[in-house]
Design a protein around this motif. Structure first.
Motif, PDB file in Angstrom:
ATOM      1  N   ASN A 124       3.576   1.814   7.046  1.00  0.00           N
ATOM      2  CA  ASN A 124       3.615   2.544   8.318  1.00  0.00           C
ATOM      3  C   ASN A 124       4.987   2.378   8.967  1.00  0.00           C
ATOM      4  O   ASN A 124       5.142   1.692   9.976  1.00  0.00           O
ATOM      5  CB  ASN A 124       2.512   2.045   9.255  1.00  0.00           C
ATOM      6  CG  ASN A 124       1.133   2.395   8.748  1.00  0.00           C
ATOM      7  OD1 ASN A 124       0.973   3.217   7.864  1.00  0.00           O
ATOM      8  ND2 ASN A 124       0.120   1.766   9.317  1.00  0.00           N
TER       9      ASN A 124
ATOM     10  N   LYS B  45      -0.361  10.504   3.928  1.00  0.00           N
ATOM     11  CA  LYS B  45       0.232   9.407   4.703  1.00  0.00           C
ATOM     12  C   LYS B  45       1.264   9.886   5.718  1.00  0.00           C
ATOM     13  O   LYS B  45       1.288   9.404   6.861  1.00  0.00           O
ATOM     14  CB  LYS B  45       0.889   8.420   3.735  1.00  0.00           C
ATOM     15  CG  LYS B  45       1.412   7.143   4.383  1.00  0.00           C
ATOM     16  CD  LYS B  45       0.308   6.177   4.711  1.00  0.00           C
ATOM     17  CE  LYS B  45       0.862   4.820   5.132  1.00  0.00           C
ATOM     18  NZ  LYS B  45      -0.202   3.889   5.516  1.00  0.00           N
TER      19      LYS B  45
ATOM     20  N   GLU C  52      -2.324   9.770   8.199  1.00  0.00           N
ATOM     21  CA  GLU C  52      -2.948   8.453   8.135  1.00  0.00           C
ATOM     22  C   GLU C  52      -2.063   7.372   8.746  1.00  0.00           C
ATOM     23  O   GLU C  52      -2.557   6.426   9.371  1.00  0.00           O
ATOM     24  CB  GLU C  52      -3.272   8.095   6.684  1.00  0.00           C
ATOM     25  CG  GLU C  52      -3.837   6.699   6.461  1.00  0.00           C
ATOM     26  CD  GLU C  52      -5.099   6.422   7.263  1.00  0.00           C
ATOM     27  OE1 GLU C  52      -5.381   5.246   7.540  1.00  0.00           O
ATOM     28  OE2 GLU C  52      -5.798   7.387   7.635  1.00  0.00           O
ATOM     29  N   GLU C  53      -0.748   7.507   8.611  1.00  0.00           N
ATOM     30  CA  GLU C  53       0.150   6.517   9.200  1.00  0.00           C
ATOM     31  C   GLU C  53      -0.038   6.449  10.717  1.00  0.00           C
ATOM     32  O   GLU C  53      -0.176   5.364  11.296  1.00  0.00           O
ATOM     33  CB  GLU C  53       1.609   6.850   8.896  1.00  0.00           C
ATOM     34  CG  GLU C  53       2.574   5.891   9.567  1.00  0.00           C
ATOM     35  CD  GLU C  53       4.034   6.278   9.426  1.00  0.00           C
ATOM     36  OE1 GLU C  53       4.886   5.380   9.521  1.00  0.00           O
ATOM     37  OE2 GLU C  53       4.323   7.475   9.220  1.00  0.00           O
TER      38      GLU C  53
END
Length: 531
Positions: free
Chosen positions: A296, A266, A370-371
């Motif tokens: 996020n 992440k 991924e963020e």
């Protein structure tokens, strides 16, 4: 554990007992290795805290560093005159806002060290006050400038003008550039009065025209020695935040190793040198542990307006930029060109180095984690589909429900609706190549939006490349697209190439879909599942 969310002052963090990842050995190394430096890092990556730490160090505030790494290294703790300027809070899209900021900064310095009445311009006054500080204190001056490039980024590619006394109009972007050129040009001739200078920002230093003739700084943005000067390494994460990781793991019902893996996917993935040390985003990590939840955080804190404007005018799509090797000069050097968005995307932190080829001196660029991937795609998709009737975020939830339920009919209905919302883009593309290019970009955005699943675009197999595989908890979707072809030919390719073979032993149900897109209609005109 207290997390310094929104706190960028070193003394406050230390005195108020907030958690602090000790970088002071690197600070000591930096201040003893040269005089004038530049560091580029993405926003909210700890640049302001670094400058605040340097400010406390050069003010000789020894008590703040007790027990930190620098405590065993520094013996003298001399006190220097420090000039600390941050452009972070200014709104430089307002005419003459830059002049006001610089006037306040220089005037406050003159209060302490005196004013030379013969110096009239901002640049002249800044130069004379640096010399006066040296003369008054007996020690050379330290200059720390945060977000040095914001007065340019705020007005980049904006049609904002200013008028001089004669009524002549100039773009504010050009005006701000000239003001900064004179202000930063002071360093060129102030060498004997300067002890240390550090400028930080998002964009690369060397090619910005405001620094023409000012070629002294040492750019440490990609130095292996200072790659972790801002941000958090995995080693630091495990050592400093062990308790926080365990608390989050308990909340998420995960074991420790799985939690670390989730955090890595992440928030990790930034690389700032060929050494390829992984750097976690500090803003996201601190917020994650403070709220004991994974969201996020960095992306939600704001997408720079200049980047959105740049991408809107660019001739390149994001799928044509990511996952490719580039020589360093193509993405490190600052070139604020609407036709070349790559440097800005990289320097802003939306792409990072993922691998390097030492022999060719090239670097692979892709999303760091991924963020960033999910957040960036959401922004691009929102802009791309904004003229249609479909809201991408709502569409994504409906598609997710259909995929999880194995409802192929509903999935295709949603896909057709979204593609129909950008029909006008295809209709105005008379050239076959451009039509296919826009279709590929649309397809890329759609698949990336579905990235909450294991989404594999153009997956390599022994027989060829599958356009897309969507791996859901109960279903695996194998999709093959054709442009101005037929759904049956797409499905036949899946069967002839054996794209489903890798999933023969999978407990999930495999659904193969051949899909044809018509450029004339601007949407899916035929689809066919394997019967």
């Amino acid at each position: 554990m207290k997390y310094p969310i929104g706190i960028q002052t070193f003394s406050n963090i230390i005195q108020d007992g907030y958690v602090y990842v000790d970088k002071t050995d690197l600070v000591y190394s930096l201040v003893n290795s040269g005089k004038i430096f530049f560091l580029s890092r993405p926003r909210r990556f700890g640049k302001s805290l670094l400058l605040s730490t340097l400010k406390s160090y050069f003010l000789g505030q020894k008590e703040l560093f007790k027990g930190l790494k620098i405590d065993a290294l520094e013996k003298e703790w001399n006190v220097y005159p420090v000039f600390h300027l941050s452009f972070g809070k200014g709104i430089f899209s307002m005419p003459y806002e830059l002049d006001k900021n610089l006037e306040t900064f220089v005037a406050m310095a003159e209060r302490e060290y005196g004013k030379d009445e013969l110096a009239t311009t901002i640049s002249e006054r800044f130069a004379t006050v640096i010399k006066a500080a040296h003369k008054k204190t007996g020690r050379r001056a330290v200059v720390l400038i945060d977000e040095y490039d914001k007065p340019l980024l705020d007005v980049m590619d904006q049609e904002i003008f200013v008028e001089d006394e004669s009524g002549n109009r100039r773009k504010l972007e050009n005006y701000n550039r000239e003001v900064l050129k004179g202000f930063y040009g002071v360093f060129k001739d102030a060498d004997e009065d300067l002890q240390f200078v550090l400028l930080t920002g998002v964009t690369k230093f060397s090619q910005v025209s405001v620094f023409s003739g000012f070629n002294q700084p040492n750019d440490i943005s990609m130095d292996t020695q200072y790659e972790s000067l801002c941000g958090i390494t995995k080693e630091e994460l495990l050592a400093v935040f062990d308790e926080s990781i365990r608390s989050l793991a308990s909340t998420k019902d995960k074991n420790y190793e799985d939690m670390v893996a989730m955090l890595t996917e992440k928030y990790d993935g930034y690389h700032f040198s060929s050494k390829m040390t992984g750097i976690f985003n500090p803003f996201s990590i601190l917020n994650c542990f403070s709220k004991n939840d994974m969201r996020n955080y960095w992306f939600a804190s704001g997408t720079p307006g200049y980047l959105v404007r740049l991408l809107a005018h660019s001739n390149e799509n994001i799928n044509e930029l990511v996952g490719k090797y580039y020589p360093a000069e193509m993405f490190i050097d600052y070139k604020a060109d609407v036709e070349q968005p790559l440097p800005m995307i990289y320097q802003s932190g939306y792409l990072t180095i993922k691998a390097c080829n030492p022999r060719r001196q090239t670097y692979l660029l892709d999303f760091p984690n991924e963020e960033v991937r999910s957040g960036f795609i959401s922004v691009l998709a929102g802009d791309y589909f904004k003229e249609g009737r479909i809201q991408p975020t709502i569409w994504l939830e409906d598609v997710t429900d259909a995929l999880q339920a194995g409802n192929v009919e509903m999935f295709m209905k949603q896909m057709t609706a979204l593609l129909s919302s950008v029909t006008y883009r295809f209709q105005r593309k008379q050239d076959a190549f451009e039509c296919e290019r826009y279709f590929q970009y649309t397809f890329y955005l759609i698949m990336q939006m579905l990235g909450r699943y294991n989404t594999l675009v153009e997956k390599e197999t022994s027989e060829g490349r599958i356009d897309c595989v969507l791996e859901c908890p109960d279903y695996v979707y194998i999709l093959e697209f054709k442009l101005n072809g037929s759904a049956s030919s797409a499905l036949k390719q899946i069967e002839d190439k054996g794209y489903a073979k890798p999933y023969m032993a999978d407990s999930r149900k495999v659904i193969c879909l051949g899909i044809n897109f018509s450029s004339e209609k601007g949407t899916i005109d035929d689809w066919q599942p394997r019967k």
